[in-house]
Design a protein around this motif. Structure first.
Motif, short mmCIF file in Angstrom:
data_model
loop_
_atom_site.label_atom_id
_atom_site.label_comp_id
_atom_site.label_asym_id
_atom_site.label_seq_id
_atom_site.Cartn_x
_atom_site.Cartn_y
_atom_site.Cartn_z
N THR A 120 -0.83 8.11 1.44
CA THR A 120 -1.53 7.53 0.29
C THR A 120 -0.55 6.71 -0.52
N SER A 121 -1.07 5.74 -1.27
CA SER A 121 -0.21 4.90 -2.10
C SER A 121 0.48 5.73 -3.17
N ARG A 122 -0.18 6.76 -3.68
CA ARG A 122 0.43 7.62 -4.69
C ARG A 122 1.69 8.29 -4.15
N MET A 164 3.35 5.56 10.16
CA MET A 164 2.55 5.83 8.97
C MET A 164 1.78 4.58 8.55
N ARG A 165 0.50 4.76 8.23
CA ARG A 165 -0.34 3.68 7.71
C ARG A 165 -0.83 4.06 6.33
N VAL A 166 -0.78 3.11 5.41
CA VAL A 166 -1.18 3.36 4.02
C VAL A 166 -2.18 2.30 3.58
N THR A 167 -3.21 2.71 2.88
CA THR A 167 -4.18 1.79 2.29
C THR A 167 -3.89 1.64 0.79
N TRP A 168 -3.72 0.40 0.36
CA TRP A 168 -3.41 0.12 -1.04
C TRP A 168 -4.65 -0.44 -1.74
N PHE A 169 -4.70 -0.18 -3.05
CA PHE A 169 -5.76 -0.74 -3.89
C PHE A 169 -5.13 -1.32 -5.15
N GLN A 170 -5.76 -2.34 -5.67
CA GLN A 170 -5.29 -2.93 -6.91
C GLN A 170 -5.25 -1.86 -8.00
N GLY A 171 -4.12 -1.81 -8.72
CA GLY A 171 -4.01 -0.87 -9.83
C GLY A 171 -3.54 0.51 -9.45
N ASP A 172 -3.11 0.73 -8.18
CA ASP A 172 -2.59 2.05 -7.78
C ASP A 172 -1.33 2.37 -8.57
N GLY A 175 3.20 1.66 -11.88
CA GLY A 175 2.81 0.90 -10.72
C GLY A 175 4.02 0.43 -9.94
N PRO A 176 3.83 -0.19 -8.76
CA PRO A 176 4.97 -0.59 -7.92
C PRO A 176 5.91 -1.56 -8.62
N GLU A 177 5.39 -2.53 -9.37
CA GLU A 177 6.26 -3.49 -10.04
C GLU A 177 7.15 -2.82 -11.08
N ALA A 178 6.57 -1.90 -11.87
CA ALA A 178 7.34 -1.19 -12.89
C ALA A 178 8.38 -0.28 -12.26
N ILE A 179 8.02 0.37 -11.16
CA ILE A 179 8.95 1.28 -10.48
C ILE A 179 10.15 0.51 -9.95
N ASN A 230 -1.33 -5.31 0.00
CA ASN A 230 -0.08 -4.56 0.11
C ASN A 230 0.95 -5.23 -0.79
N PRO A 231 1.23 -4.65 -1.96
CA PRO A 231 2.12 -5.30 -2.92
C PRO A 231 3.60 -5.12 -2.64
N LEU A 232 3.96 -4.13 -1.81
CA LEU A 232 5.37 -3.74 -1.70
C LEU A 232 6.29 -4.81 -1.10
N PRO A 233 5.95 -5.41 0.06
CA PRO A 233 6.94 -6.28 0.72
C PRO A 233 7.49 -7.38 -0.17
#
Length: 583
Positions: A186-188, A211-219, A226-230, A262-265
């Motif tokens: 999970t994205s969490r 591993m496969r993960v499904t992302w959603f806006q605002g996770d 969120g990913p940007e803040a982390i 997928n915001p991470l890459p």
């Protein structure tokens, strides 16, 4: 008595024992322990350094007080913990003292398992485990081993809240690998791991695999990050108070559905956390600009040398991202993939899948790779003198991608005499050969005398060419690992039985490889073994003195039943037979 006392006196030097044991396998150390009592005292601790318990050892713990006491007494010597099987009794013994000390129970600190450098549970992938009973013990080990440098654990460990806190305290952690027992995350969970590990100053390898993960806006994480803040906070924490902090050199992110969000890459590639040397090409969102990806790779990853292409099939977005990475790399040295399906340029045109780049630009991943970085695969062998690994292995399901013909790799003399690892998928007789195409139009009964003469000449030519391939291999005196596979696709007109005699002395070319004095591992994934007999195993014993493993692409019962392979095992007890039926 003098030689024995001298030997014992030499090994009273702990530094010397440590140096010697570093070059010995566990079975070698066990043999040293059996020499005498002095050697036993000196070498016993090193038997526990790399602790890779077997199923037999773990099962014995449940009913053997002696085994239980031995593990408790020597747990302080364990540096690497890599079990092939998990059973709660094993982890209870390792964690028991730590829990007692935590509860203020009297426990000698010198007997505790607090000196781990590496925990590796990756062999559990695919096993049917219920994680809850034993995960708490793994977390206990993480909490009490602050010197851990390499950790490979399941994502399900995050079911225990303190696990990410334990990871965040590993200030010496260099390599973190996360896998999932059910291949889903999970994205969490991913965000919690990133929040814990990205600030660590020594972390240089971060791998998520299988591993496969499904992302959603605002996770976000439970605290709203969120990913940007982390990523932004991790960058500040990592470098603001530690001028010697390192950047991440090797990255492998979880996969995502075709083109899904997928915001991470991009966030990670744009950050100051990365200075990539090795990377698996990540999956991007469908709306990402491929040109932007190429530009970011070129500008932010100038030292990226080793690319790994993830396994995908008929997923256009992944193919576009792979080509963008290939175009962006300016110092590429290796490109690795287990399997993927490349695109056919004509079918893409028919379906209207062209991107808006130059119409004549190569659109296939392999052609893009060769166009940008080398002309042909075989050219590498005849041009790159400092090459140490050349690995072209296809799967066994009929996919021919990467298979190379004997003719191609024998055109020029190989110059890569420093090669240590060689893996080849051979196609001795491709269907596109002129003779095959001509003969295929006729029945054998209709062949003319000229046809038969041409066929004989072709057979002789192929024999000379194949012999040359094995002769080239035999010249690689530094080679330590050799793997041979065959093309089983529709691109060849030979069956597996046509290769059976290749590694024999009288009908094949095993004798051409007598020079492989440093060979340690032989992996034969096609049936090269059924025609081998007593003469061949005697050759192996004489000419390959360092060989310690042979992996066969079959059930080992067939190997153990053959008297000549039994003879070889008796003559060389340290030789390990393995079954390698997977790609």
């Amino acid at each position: 008595m003098e030689p024995r006392s001298t030997a014992c006196a030499v090994f009273l030097i702990p530094e010397l024992v440590l140096l010697v044991s570093a070059y010995l396998s566990s079975s070698d150390v066990a043999q040293c322990i059996r020499v005498c009592k002095d050697w036993s005292r000196q070498f016993e601790t090193h038997l526990w350094t790399n602790f890779c318990p077997s199923v037999y050892f773990i099962d014995s713990l449940s009913f053997s007080p002696h085994m239980n006491a031995a593990l408790s007494e020597n747990s302080r010597h364990i540096r690497t913990f890599r079990p092939a099987y998990i059973e709660e009794t094993l982890l209870q013994v390792l964690a028991r003292g730590l829990l007692q000390q935590q509860d203020d129970t009297t426990e000698d600190p010198s007997t505790l398992c607090t000196n781990l450098w590496r925990i590796d549970l990756k062999q559990l992938i695919g096993e049917d485990y219920t994680p809850v009973p034993w995960h708490s013990h793994i977390v206990t080990l993480l909490c009490h081993n602050q010197r851990l440098t390499c950790v490979t654990v399941p994502l399900e460990l995050l079911q225990i809240d303190v696990s990410t806190t334990a990871i965040a305290q590993l200030r010496h952690l260099r390599h973190l690998a996360i896998f999932s027992l059910d291949n889903e995350g999970t994205s969490r969970e991913i965000l919690l791991i990133l929040e814990a590990c990205l600030p660590l100053p020594e972390l240089t390898k971060l791998h998520f695999f299988e591993m496969r993960v499904t992302w959603f806006q605002g996770d976000t994480t439970p605290d709203g990050s969120g990913p940007e803040a982390i990523i932004e906070e991790a960058t500040i924490t990592r470098f603001s108070h530690n001028s010697s902090a390192k950047k991440i050199k090797s990255l492998r992110l979880p996969s995502n559905g075709l083109g899904s969000f997928n915001p991470l890459p991009l966030l990670l590639l744009k950050s100051d956390l990365l200075d990539l040397d090795t990377c698996e090409i990540p999956g991007f969102s469908q709306d990402e600009d491929i040109r932007e990806i190429e530009l970011i790779v070129r500008e932010r990853c100038p030292r990226l040398k080793h690319l790994r292409c993830p396994c995908f099939k008929y997923e256009r977005q992944d193919g576009r991202a792979a080509r963008a990475f290939i175009r962006g790399c300016t110092a590429l040295q290796s490109f690795t993939s287990h399997m993927f399906s490349d695109y056919d340029a004509e079918s893409i045109g028919e379906e209207g899948f062209y991107d808006d780049r130059d119409e004549f630009e190569p659109r296939l991943i392999i052609s893009e790779l060769l166009y940008r970085h080398d002309s042909t695969l075989e050219a590498v062998l005849s041009r790159c003198k400092k090459l140490t690994r050349f690995w072209v292995m296809c799967d066994s399901s009929g996919n021919s991608m990467g298979a190379i013909t004997s003719t191609h790799i024998s055109l020029s003399d190989w110059v890569c005499m420093e090669l240590r690892e060689l893996g080849l998928t051979l196609n001795l007789r491709p269907k596109d050969s002129e003779l095959y195409l001509r003969m295929n139009r006729k029945e054998i009964a209709d062949w003319s005398e000229d046809d038969h003469d041409a066929h004989v000449a072709y057979q002789q030519s192929m024999a000379i060419t194949t012999k040359r391939v094995y002769t080239q291999i035999g010249r690689l005196e530094q080679l330590e690992e050799l793997a041979l596979q065959i093309d089983r696709s529709h691109e060849t007109c030979q069956s597996e039985s046509d290769y059976a005699c290749n590694l024999t002395l009288y009908k094949g070319w095993l004798g051409e490889m007598a020079g492989l004095k440093n060979l340690k591992r032989l992996r034969i994934k096609a049936d090269f073994w059924s025609a081998m007999g007593q003469a061949e195993v005697e050759f192996i014993l004489e000419h390959w003195p360092l060989l310690n493993e042979i992996a066969f692409g079959c059930d080992l019962a067939h190997i153990y039943a053959a008297p000549h392979w039994q003879w070889l095992r008796i003559k060389r007890p340290q030789l390990c037979f393995a079954s390698e039926t997977q790609p």
